[in-house]
Enzyme design. Sequence first.
Site, mmCIF file in Angstrom:
data_model
loop_
_atom_site.group_PDB
_atom_site.id
_atom_site.type_symbol
_atom_site.label_atom_id
_atom_site.label_comp_id
_atom_site.label_asym_id
_atom_site.label_seq_id
_atom_site.Cartn_x
_atom_site.Cartn_y
_atom_site.Cartn_z
ATOM 1 C CB CYS A 1 -0.850 0.045 1.265
ATOM 2 S SG CYS A 1 -2.240 -1.063 1.224
ATOM 3 C CG ASP B 1 19.328 34.878 -14.302
ATOM 4 O OD1 ASP B 1 18.939 34.485 -15.416
ATOM 5 O OD2 ASP B 1 18.660 35.636 -13.567
HETATM 6 ZN ZN LIG Z 1 -3.872 0.196 -0.004
#
Ligand SMILES: [Zn+2]
Length: 508
Positions: A34, A439
């Site tokens: 997950c 710059d």
């Molecule tokens: Zn999950």
Amino acid sequence: MNLDLQVCSRARLSRDPRFDGKFFIGVVGSRVYCRPICPAPTAKEKNCRYFATAAAAAEAGFRPCLRCRPECSPGTPAWLGTSNTVSRALRLIAESGLEDGGVEVLAERLGVGSRHLRRLFLRHLGATPIAVAQTRRLHFAKKLIDETALPMSQIALASGFGSVRRFNAGIRKVYHRTPTQIRRLARNTVTQPGNQYLFRLHFRPPYHWQGMLDFLAARATPGVEAVESGIYRRTISLHGRAGYFEVSLDDSRDALLVRIEFADPKSLFFIVERIRAMFDLNADWTAIVSSLRTDPAIAARAELDPGLRVPGCWDGFELAIRAILGQQITVKGATALAGRIASTYGKAFKGPSGLTHLFPSAEILAEAKLATVGVTSARAETIRSLARAVCSGRISFEGVVDSDTFLARLREIPGIGQWTAQYVAMRALGEPDAFPSSDLGLLRALALATPRELEQRVQSCRPWRAYAAMYLWKIASHSDTRLARSSRESHKPKVAGSTLDHSVSLAV
Ligand SMILES: [Zn+2]
């Protein structure tokens, strides 16, 4: 690979989106992995395993979760500082996968042995190069199944599986479902018109979308790019085909909403990866800001405007042309010139509002008479030289393995100096530590006189000086709006030690 388990655990329990993509959680019982933000009920700590990358979780035998969809997490943050070889390898895999020759060829291009490369990958990412490439391919296939209406046979090809049979087998093995069953589960069922694809590309908040949009708007080449009502859009051409994409913010989901219109779905992986790079979606703000805080002026600005990213580009050659045009003139002036080049030398394109042309190719610009559109003869010659070098293959903006060698070659072209090279490194190569120290806008932001003083000042911001530059331009633009505007056009650079190669750079 050093994951701080306490940090991971806290991030997981609080579902902290700033850690999304920085590690993955494998849950022992379900064998699923997950994202830290997964909405499913949190597992007990003793059942959690932490992995630095999705590929590492996959190699340990975990399957991607169907709820939090790991394929949607922001990319792996830049690995600069841990291993240059790994970050270069990741860039090459992102550009072309591992299709052309596998690990051996990849290692050869990087100038290391394949066993050494494997060891580096295992140390820094916890997974082999093959596992990393396979996980990317699988994730992209899953994204196409969920977010498009493409036929499965097209998805098999677009995601690099080679054949429908291998695609079906690969998906079934990982998800225990057929591609068709997975598509039925997907919530996104709105069908797009033909050749149009809608993707959500996620980032780790904060993301300063307005800052990105303002920067791109000020530099948008008329006809090729347009910014309107919070949407950035541009024309693209790839392998002889033309199309366009548009990008807007989906604030509620920490994502950018990307609509692509392109006739060849096989190019989608490449197009999406380029857009991810262009909008700097892999950036890890937490790491960046800790370096930026070392400078009081930059820290104060970062506090006011958190999450500023370094805008990349769609095409490195086009960006380099823009950089050359921008030498010593205002952003506004350079943008107008680029527009004239596009409308004179670019192919006509029938697109939505504001899009009328494709940016001209190197072949065309190698022969272009740019004086007719108002480019000075010296700069016109620089552009033609660069275009010729690209045509001959001496310079290639694709598959850049070694930035230093690439930039050295770029600087061999008369009229391309340190400022242009650093600007190209910053925006076309995505080098987070690139810094165009000559710059004028950057110097003015800190009221410093020489590039050397400026370099010393931002030393503590390494390896994130490109982000420091973005904040310094912001500081400069804020003071510019307060200063008299009349000095703008007559401004003559008087920077000690500077060459012709720098920019007045009045950023937005
Ligand atoms: Zn999950």
